[in-house]
Structure formats: structure tokens, C-alpha cells
Design a protein around this motif. Structure first.
Motif, PDB file in Angstrom:
ATOM      1  N   GLU A  78      55.742 -24.517 -53.180  1.00 11.90           N
ATOM      2  CA  GLU A  78      56.373 -23.356 -53.172  1.00 11.90           C
ATOM      3  C   GLU A  78      56.342 -22.164 -51.810  1.00 11.90           C
ATOM      4  O   GLU A  78      57.093 -21.334 -51.637  1.00 11.90           O
ATOM      5  N   LEU A  79      55.382 -22.751 -51.044  1.00 14.40           N
ATOM      6  CA  LEU A  79      55.003 -22.186 -49.805  1.00 14.40           C
ATOM      7  C   LEU A  79      56.370 -22.438 -48.882  1.00 14.40           C
ATOM      8  O   LEU A  79      56.775 -21.825 -47.797  1.00 14.40           O
ATOM      9  N   TRP A  80      57.219 -23.338 -49.243  1.00 12.74           N
ATOM     10  CA  TRP A  80      58.385 -23.743 -48.534  1.00 12.74           C
ATOM     11  C   TRP A  80      59.741 -23.364 -49.059  1.00 12.74           C
ATOM     12  O   TRP A  80      60.730 -23.820 -48.936  1.00 12.74           O
ATOM     13  N   ALA A  81      59.653 -22.721 -50.334  1.00 12.82           N
ATOM     14  CA  ALA A  81      60.700 -22.347 -50.981  1.00 12.82           C
ATOM     15  C   ALA A  81      61.097 -21.005 -50.785  1.00 12.82           C
ATOM     16  O   ALA A  81      60.182 -20.039 -50.681  1.00 12.82           O
ATOM     17  N   GLY A  82      62.400 -20.569 -50.861  1.00 11.06           N
ATOM     18  CA  GLY A  82      62.761 -19.374 -50.596  1.00 11.06           C
ATOM     19  C   GLY A  82      62.401 -18.515 -49.743  1.00 11.06           C
ATOM     20  O   GLY A  82      62.488 -18.792 -48.615  1.00 11.06           O
ATOM     21  N   GLU A  83      61.996 -16.954 -49.781  1.00 11.76           N
ATOM     22  CA  GLU A  83      61.600 -16.342 -48.925  1.00 11.76           C
ATOM     23  C   GLU A  83      60.244 -16.912 -48.197  1.00 11.76           C
ATOM     24  O   GLU A  83      59.945 -16.167 -47.019  1.00 11.76           O
ATOM     25  N   TYR A  84      59.578 -17.448 -48.922  1.00 10.79           N
ATOM     26  CA  TYR A  84      58.306 -17.759 -48.241  1.00 10.79           C
ATOM     27  C   TYR A  84      58.371 -19.001 -47.210  1.00 10.79           C
ATOM     28  O   TYR A  84      57.612 -19.463 -46.276  1.00 10.79           O
ATOM     29  N   ALA A  85      59.453 -19.909 -47.156  1.00 15.48           N
ATOM     30  CA  ALA A  85      59.650 -20.748 -46.211  1.00 15.48           C
ATOM     31  C   ALA A  85      59.565 -20.293 -44.762  1.00 15.48           C
ATOM     32  O   ALA A  85      58.917 -20.715 -43.589  1.00 15.48           O
ATOM     33  N   SER A  86      60.527 -19.253 -44.428  1.00 18.67           N
ATOM     34  CA  SER A  86      60.516 -18.780 -43.050  1.00 18.67           C
ATOM     35  C   SER A  86      59.064 -18.212 -42.528  1.00 18.67           C
ATOM     36  O   SER A  86      58.493 -18.135 -41.487  1.00 18.67           O
ATOM     37  N   ARG A  87      58.594 -17.473 -43.881  1.00 14.92           N
ATOM     38  CA  ARG A  87      56.729 -16.752 -43.597  1.00 14.92           C
ATOM     39  C   ARG A  87      56.174 -18.010 -42.963  1.00 14.92           C
ATOM     40  O   ARG A  87      55.202 -17.823 -42.107  1.00 14.92           O
ATOM     41  N   THR A  88      56.269 -19.068 -43.657  1.00 16.86           N
ATOM     42  CA  THR A  88      55.237 -20.321 -43.705  1.00 16.86           C
ATOM     43  C   THR A  88      55.618 -21.040 -42.135  1.00 16.86           C
ATOM     44  O   THR A  88      54.463 -21.262 -41.474  1.00 16.86           O
ATOM     45  N   VAL A  89      56.598 -21.097 -41.911  1.00 20.79           N
ATOM     46  CA  VAL A  89      57.091 -21.635 -40.925  1.00 20.79           C
ATOM     47  C   VAL A  89      56.177 -20.631 -39.478  1.00 20.79           C
ATOM     48  O   VAL A  89      55.621 -21.271 -38.557  1.00 20.79           O
ATOM     49  N   MET A  90      56.617 -19.346 -39.651  1.00 20.75           N
ATOM     50  CA  MET A  90      56.313 -18.415 -38.622  1.00 20.75           C
ATOM     51  C   MET A  90      54.663 -18.354 -38.550  1.00 20.75           C
ATOM     52  O   MET A  90      54.283 -18.471 -37.464  1.00 20.75           O
ATOM     53  N   ILE A  91      54.004 -18.167 -39.537  1.00 24.09           N
ATOM     54  CA  ILE A  91      52.435 -18.144 -39.681  1.00 24.09           C
ATOM     55  C   ILE A  91      51.804 -19.457 -39.344  1.00 24.09           C
ATOM     56  O   ILE A  91      50.746 -19.315 -38.668  1.00 24.09           O
ATOM     57  N   TRP A  92      52.346 -20.556 -39.622  1.00 24.04           N
ATOM     58  CA  TRP A  92      51.801 -21.453 -39.119  1.00 24.04           C
ATOM     59  C   TRP A  92      51.963 -21.810 -37.728  1.00 24.04           C
ATOM     60  O   TRP A  92      50.938 -22.393 -37.128  1.00 24.04           O
ATOM     61  N   LEU A  93      53.172 -21.691 -37.125  1.00 25.17           N
ATOM     62  CA  LEU A  93      53.231 -21.766 -35.635  1.00 25.17           C
ATOM     63  C   LEU A  93      52.293 -20.765 -34.837  1.00 25.17           C
ATOM     64  O   LEU A  93      51.456 -21.171 -34.044  1.00 25.17           O
ATOM     65  N   VAL A  94      52.295 -19.479 -35.294  1.00 25.07           N
ATOM     66  CA  VAL A  94      51.168 -18.489 -34.889  1.00 25.07           C
ATOM     67  C   VAL A  94      49.845 -18.885 -34.976  1.00 25.07           C
ATOM     68  O   VAL A  94      49.266 -19.242 -33.813  1.00 25.07           O
ATOM     69  N   TRP A  95      49.413 -19.504 -35.991  1.00 27.77           N
ATOM     70  CA  TRP A  95      48.129 -19.931 -36.131  1.00 27.77           C
ATOM     71  C   TRP A  95      47.734 -21.024 -35.279  1.00 27.77           C
ATOM     72  O   TRP A  95      46.677 -21.202 -34.528  1.00 27.77           O
ATOM     73  N   PHE A  96      48.660 -22.109 -35.114  1.00 30.30           N
ATOM     74  CA  PHE A  96      48.411 -23.114 -34.451  1.00 30.30           C
ATOM     75  C   PHE A  96      48.274 -23.066 -32.979  1.00 30.30           C
ATOM     76  O   PHE A  96      47.300 -23.553 -32.186  1.00 30.30           O
ATOM     77  N   PHE A  97      49.384 -22.297 -32.401  1.00 30.15           N
ATOM     78  CA  PHE A  97      49.340 -22.242 -31.004  1.00 30.15           C
ATOM     79  C   PHE A  97      47.918 -20.928 -30.628  1.00 30.15           C
ATOM     80  O   PHE A  97      47.885 -21.309 -29.632  1.00 30.15           O
ATOM     81  N   ALA A  98      48.101 -19.838 -31.204  1.00 30.49           N
ATOM     82  CA  ALA A  98      46.902 -19.033 -30.933  1.00 30.49           C
ATOM     83  C   ALA A  98      45.509 -19.404 -30.862  1.00 30.49           C
ATOM     84  O   ALA A  98      44.869 -19.334 -29.956  1.00 30.49           O
ATOM     85  N   LEU A  99      45.115 -20.300 -31.940  1.00 32.24           N
ATOM     86  CA  LEU A  99      44.120 -20.921 -32.034  1.00 32.24           C
ATOM     87  C   LEU A  99      43.803 -22.162 -30.856  1.00 32.24           C
ATOM     88  O   LEU A  99      42.681 -22.306 -30.497  1.00 32.24           O
TER      89      LEU A  99
END
Length: 470
Positions: free
Chosen positions: A274-295
Motif C-alpha cells: 500500500e506504500l505504492w498505492a494511490g497518493e502514497y506511491a509518489s510520496r514513497t518514491v520521493m522520500i526513498w530517493l531523498v533518504w538514499f542520496f542524503a545518507l
């Protein structure tokens, strides 16, 4: 006890969930959000922040101790990078597991378990006879640290009222630069009078703080209500209201809860998909990219700061002094971020701190003199710790209560992949590209993270958790 109902036009209860249950869920959230911020909530926050502080010392200490460990075990640069990465592998596993566990069995229990793991890991580091054993000990230590972060975010975000939620989440992360500075000072003390082993022994003692958490921190009533445990949620909520009321000025009252509409709440069982469903999909993509590259950028640079200075001819203690000095700029950095997230917004502040980190990191890697190295280092740490504060304030707000720890834990776990890769990549790249290339790599990582926020991020400032995510 004051009761509320859904306002006219509120969303209907989803299939399989009674209207009474939905109204009770909303009532708990409304009662929490209407509470004034008193000494009781500040006490809970202080307890979580203190545990976070101890955890930060454990995590930050390797930056100062890596040079001594490398010398004692005669490690190559690549081997030292691999050793430092073991902590982040453990953090990846801990964050991935603890988020889902906290959404299933509770925030409080998982938080206490995390402290047992990092305490045992620190103690094992003290006894480690060789680098292989030390690597396993750092893995266990990292597992406990990774467990703690997403659960602490969920606890604070669910207890602090909407108007001050961003500020307190940002301040919570501010205990990381304070812990980092404390790690530097303790490392200087122990490396001067003892060895790196005694430092890890000292770090195991604060795990006993779990008994403070056990007896003084209640379970999240938001989580209890969302799990359908309404009697327990009511009991905890009444206890909280009573404690808050005791701290109000004479004649003051708690006030009436403001009704919160039950938005699209969905089923209680929140699957990973469900992290990849509806409104959460774009949020998940965004926050995963931020966490990965920031860390990736942050730990790739920070873990090696002390060793890079030693490579330029500074002693262990002198390089530790310089790293602590530039880390001091992290304190005004997180204070500035804590103000901006509520005054300006999470999205803009996050992008600003990431871009500032990129520019400062590139300048640090190309500093023409030692004086400019310190200046750019101060600026870099200002933005880096501001970035951390904003990221931790932003992440738990993107997901609903039933999956808040899961969403934050998964994002943190993805970030730990970046933090796992970063030090190892730097250990391999450093001999080829030198310091300038290393910091250019970190700057590029921060730029990618900033682009993700600006293109996919949503603003959460001033909204209740239920309004952001049903």
C-alpha cells in the motif's frame, strides 16, 4: 469526558469498520491535538530525545575512533570503510523490521527492545579481539540504532499537537549534532587517557535508560485507537489529559476538541504494497530517493572526516578537535531548521538544506587553505544537520497512523543502504580521486535528493496527521 462526532459531510466509515469505531479514532486524534504543550508532553519528549542522544553518540563515535581502530588492526582504507559500513547494514535491517513491528505490536515495546540491542552491541565492541568480531558487534549495534529511529519519530509525531509537531520533530533530530559533538569530546577524552575500547564500554551503560521509558512513557493512544483497542486508548488518553490538566494554570481548562473529518481511512491492515498505492506511491518514491542520496552523501563524507584530516598529517586528537569544532555549526543549523519547518514549510526547508549542503561540501573539498577548510566545514555542518532535522520532521507525516512507523522505517532502511554504500565507496574512490573527488560525489548526492523533494514532495505544514493521510 467530552465526546465529539464527525462534522456534517464527513467521510463515511469504510467497509468493515463501524461508524462508532471511526468516530472514536477521530476523537482520540482531536483530543490529542487540542491539548496545550505542557511539562508532561515535554517530559515524554525529553525522555525520547535523551535516548536518541545516547544513540547518536554510539553512531557518531566511529567518525572519531575509526583512525585508531584502523591503526590497531592495521586495516587498509577499503577494509576500514567496510568496517564502518557494518553499522549501516545493521541499521538497514533494524529500521526495516522495527517499523513494521511498531505498527503491529506497539511503539513503546519496540523502542525498549531497540535499546537492549544497541547496549549489547556496544558492550561486544569493547571485547572484540579482532576486526571481524568488531564488525559483527557493529552490526548488532547498528541493528539497535536502526530500530530506534523510526519508532522515536512515530512516538513524538503522535504525541505533539499539530501546531508544534514539526518544530519538536526537528528539535529531536537536533540531538544528533549534540550527540555527535559529545561523541567527539568523549573520544578525545578516551583516546587521550584510555583506548577506543573503553569508549564503547562507556556507551553500553545508557542502555539502562530503557527502564525510564518503560515506566514513564505511555503507549501512543493514536496507535491503540487505530488498532481498534479503544478501551486501552481511552484509558491512556484520560491519563494524558489528567497529567496535562494538572500542569495548567489555576482556572484554565483543556478546551473543546476540534472535530477532525475521517478522510479516506481504508482498511486497518496496511500492507507494504500500500506504500505504492494511490497518493502514497509518489510520496514513497520521493522520500526513498531523498533518504538514499542524503545518507549516501552524509555518511560517505562524515565517517571519513577524521581520517581525511589524519591523512593530511594531523594527529588523532588534533583531527578530532577539528571535527568537533566544525560540528558545532550543526547546533544553529538544526535550530534554524526547527523554526523554518513551521514558519516556511517542510518541502522548501528540506530543499534549501540539501542544496546548501551540496554547495558547502563541494567548497570544502576544494578549500584553498586550512582556514577556508574550517570555514566551509562550519557551513557544511550547518546545512547537513539542518537537512537531518527537516528530513526527520517530514518523513513520519507522509503516512497514516496504521503505517507511520512502517513508512518511516522503510524510508530509513533505504537510507541505510545509501549509508552502507557511502563509506565503502569513499574508501575505494579516495585513493583515485582524492578529497576533492570525494566531496564532489557527496555534493552530487545532495543535489539529486533536492530535485526529488522539489518535484515530488507535498507540503504538510499546519495540517493534522489525519488530514495529511487518512
Amino acid at each position: 469526558m467530552t465526546d465529539i462526532s464527525l462534522p456534517a459531510g464527513g467521510a463515511a466509515a469504510p467497509a468493515g469498520t463501524s461508524s462508532a469505531t471511526t468516530a472514536s479514532d477521530v476523537m482520540i486524534a482531536a483530543r490529542l491535538d487540542r491539548l496545550p504543550m505542557t511539562g508532561y508532553q515535554k517530559m515524554i519528549f525529553a525522555i525520547i530525545a535523551t535516548a536518541w542522544f545516547f544513540d547518536s553518540i554510539d553512531l557518531g563515535s566511529l567518525t572519531f575512533l575509526l583512525g585508531s581502530i584502523k591503526t590497531e588492526f592495521n586495516l587498509s582504507t577499503a577494509q576500514a570503510g567496510f568496517l564502518s559500513s557494518m553499522s549501516f547494514l545493521g541499521m538497514f535491517l533494524g529500521a526495516a523490521i522495527s517499523g513494521m513491528a511498531a505498527d503491529r505490536i506497539g511503539r513503546k515495546l519496540v523502542f525498549q527492545i531497540s535499546m537492549i540491542f544497541w547496549g549489547a552491541g556496544s558492550l561486544w565492541c569493547y571485547f572484540a579481539p579482532d576486526p571481524t568480531t568488531l564488525g559483527y558487534a557493529r552490526l548488532l549495534l547498528g541493528f539497535g540504532m536502526g530500530m530506534e529511529f523510526p519508532v522515536a519519530l512515530a512516538i513524538v509525531s503522535e504525541f505533539v499537537p499539530t501546531a508544534k509537531r514539526g518544530r519538536y520533530l526537528a528539535i529531536l533530530e537536533g540531538f544528533w549534532p549534540i550527540g555527535f559533538i559529545a561523541a567527539g569530546l568523549l573520544s578525545w577524552l578516551f583516546l587521550t587517557h584510555f583506548t577506543w575500547r573503553e569508549m564503547f564500554l562507556c556507551q553500553a551503560i545508557p542502555a539502562l535508560f530503557l527502564f525510564v521509558v518503560r515506566f514513564l512513557v505511555p503507549e501512543s493512544p493514536r496507535w491503540l485507537a487505530d488498532r481498534g483497542r479503544l478501551d486501552e486508548a481511552e484509558k491512556v488518553m484520560s491519563h494524558i489529559e489528567r497529567k496535562v490538566a494538572e500542569r495548567l494554570p489555576a482556572g484554565a481548562s483543556l478546551g473543546e476538541p476540534k472535530p477532525v473529518a475521517a478522510l479516506a481511512r481504508g482498511q486497518r491492515r496496511f500492507s507494504f504494497m500500500e506504500l505504492w498505492a494511490g497518493e502514497y506511491a509518489s510520496r514513497t518514491v520521493m522520500i526513498w530517493l531523498v533518504w538514499f542520496f542524503a545518507l549516501l552523501g552524509f555518511y560517505g563524507l562524515t565517517t571519513w572526516l577524521g581520517a581525511l584530516l589524519q591523512a593530511q598529517g594531523f594527529t588523532n586528537t588534533k583531527s578530532t578537535e577539528y571535527v568537533v569544532l566544525i560540528a558545532l555549526a550543526g547546533i544553529p543549523g538544526f535550530i534554524t531548521a526547527a523554526w523554518l519547518v513551521d514558519a516556511w514549510g517542510r518541502k522548501g526547508t528540506c530543499a534549501l538544506m540539501l542544496i546548501g549542503s551540496a554547495v558547502a561540501a563541494f567548497a570544502y573539498g576544494n578549500a584553498p587553505s586550512f582556514t577556508m577548510l574550517i570555514v566551509f566545514g562550519l557551513v557544511m555542518q550547518f546545512f547537513l544537520f539542518g537537512m537531518w532535522s527537516t528530513l526527520y520532521a517530514y518523513t513520519p507525516e507522509l503516512y497514516p497512523t496504521r503505517a507511520r512507523a512502517t513508512g518511516a522505517g522503510c524510508a530509513s532502511a533505504v537510507g541505510r543502504i545509501g549509508s552502507l554504500i557511502g563509506p565503502s565507496v569513499i574508501g575505494v574512490v579516495l585513493p583515485t580521486l582524492g578529497s576533492a573527488g570525494v566531496f564532489a560525489l557527496g555534493a552530487g548526492s545532495f543535489v539529486i535528493a533536492a530535485i526529488a523533494v522539489l518535484t515530488l514532495g507535498v507540503e504538510t505544514k499546519g495540517k493534522s496527521l489525519e488530514e495529511i493521510s487518512g
